[in-house]
Scaffold this motif. Structure first.
Motif, PDB file in Angstrom:
ATOM      1  N   GLU A   1       0.822  -1.209   0.000  1.00  6.96           N
ATOM      2  CA  GLU A   1       0.000   0.000   0.000  1.00  6.96           C
ATOM      3  C   GLU A   1       0.858   1.264   0.000  1.00  6.96           C
TER       4      GLU A   1
ATOM      5  N   ASP B   1      -6.612   8.139  -3.783  1.00  8.59           N
ATOM      6  CA  ASP B   1      -7.785   7.990  -2.925  1.00  8.59           C
ATOM      7  C   ASP B   1      -7.974   6.536  -2.509  1.00  8.59           C
ATOM      8  N   MET B   2      -7.930   5.628  -3.470  1.00  9.83           N
ATOM      9  CA  MET B   2      -8.184   4.219  -3.178  1.00  9.83           C
ATOM     10  C   MET B   2      -7.139   3.641  -2.229  1.00  9.83           C
ATOM     11  N   HIS B   3      -5.875   3.893  -2.485  1.00  7.59           N
ATOM     12  CA  HIS B   3      -4.833   3.258  -1.677  1.00  7.59           C
ATOM     13  C   HIS B   3      -4.674   3.897  -0.309  1.00  7.59           C
ATOM     14  N   SER B   4      -4.937   5.179  -0.187  1.00 11.08           N
ATOM     15  CA  SER B   4      -4.924   5.773   1.151  1.00 11.08           C
ATOM     16  C   SER B   4      -6.120   5.272   1.960  1.00 11.08           C
ATOM     17  N   THR B   5      -7.268   5.154   1.315  1.00 14.57           N
ATOM     18  CA  THR B   5      -8.454   4.626   1.989  1.00 14.57           C
ATOM     19  C   THR B   5      -8.250   3.178   2.407  1.00 14.57           C
ATOM     20  N   ASP B   6      -7.723   2.367   1.498  1.00 12.75           N
ATOM     21  CA  ASP B   6      -7.466   0.955   1.815  1.00 12.75           C
ATOM     22  C   ASP B   6      -6.472   0.816   2.964  1.00 12.75           C
TER      23      ASP B   6
ATOM     24  N   LEU C   1      -5.825   2.989   5.361  1.00 12.47           N
ATOM     25  CA  LEU C   1      -6.478   3.393   6.611  1.00 12.47           C
ATOM     26  C   LEU C   1      -7.376   2.286   7.146  1.00 12.47           C
ATOM     27  N   LYS C   2      -8.137   1.659   6.257  1.00 11.75           N
ATOM     28  CA  LYS C   2      -9.017   0.558   6.679  1.00 11.75           C
ATOM     29  C   LYS C   2      -8.221  -0.610   7.248  1.00 11.75           C
TER      30      LYS C   2
ATOM     31  N   VAL D   1      -2.436   7.469   9.897  1.00  6.64           N
ATOM     32  CA  VAL D   1      -2.685   8.576   8.983  1.00  6.64           C
ATOM     33  C   VAL D   1      -1.441   9.443   8.796  1.00  6.64           C
TER      34      VAL D   1
ATOM     35  N   PRO E   1     -12.160   9.389  -8.342  1.00 10.33           N
ATOM     36  CA  PRO E   1     -12.543   8.747  -7.082  1.00 10.33           C
ATOM     37  C   PRO E   1     -14.012   9.004  -6.795  1.00 10.33           C
TER      38      PRO E   1
ATOM     39  N   LEU F   1     -17.141  12.736  -2.352  1.00 12.56           N
ATOM     40  CA  LEU F   1     -17.104  12.804  -0.884  1.00 12.56           C
ATOM     41  C   LEU F   1     -18.492  12.754  -0.314  1.00 12.56           C
TER      42      LEU F   1
END
Length: 146
Positions: A35, A52-57, A59-60, A65, A143, A146
């Motif tokens: 990631e 967006d996708m990889h930062s979100t993934d 974090l999940k 952060v 992405p 929001l």
């Protein structure tokens, strides 16, 4: 900006081939490292969808952060291990091959941090995210709102 095309609909066999490579690297590269590499390459390539996708993934998956923000300035950050730094340096140079390619210094650091197999898989991971970034940027993939 409006999406120009849906690659999966237009060239499903090609898209599935890239997805096969994605599945390989997911199975063979440490998830946290993967990631970070995906996020860094996506930042360098200005791929908003992938950032967006990889930062979100990440974090999940429990990534901090502060480390995600620091990926943009990883060389100046104290948050990354020697292995992660080697992978991020390799990501920078493979993503931006330019005139110098991958320098001997960066290659040596990567060899010190990873086995030959791990290094090969890391190069495949960096190459794969670069393919995804090029698809995303050229087709204006956006992405989710929001």
């Amino acid at each position: 900006m409006q999406q120009r095309m849906n690659m999966f609909e237009v060239a499903p066999e090609g898209y599935k081939a890239v997805l096969g490579l994605e599945q390989y690297v997911r199975a063979n590269v440490d998830h946290t490292l993967l990631e970070l590499v995906k996020l860094r390459a996506s930042m360098l390539n200005n791929c908003a969808f992938c950032v967006d996708m990889h930062s979100t993934d990440a974090l999940k998956a429990g990534e901090d952060v502060r480390r995600l923000f620091a990926v943009s300035a990883w060389r100046e950050s104290p948050f990354f291990s020697a292995e992660e730094q080697a992978a991020l340096a390799l990501t920078d140079e493979v993503t931006e091959l330019g005139e110098h390619g991958v320098t001997d210094e960066v290659w040596a650091a990567a060899q010190d941090a990873f086995s030959d197999r791990e290094l090969a898989d890391l190069i495949l991971a960096i190459s794969t995210i670069n393919v995804w970034n090029r698809i995303g940027v050229s087709t204006h993939l956006q992405p989710p709102a929001l």
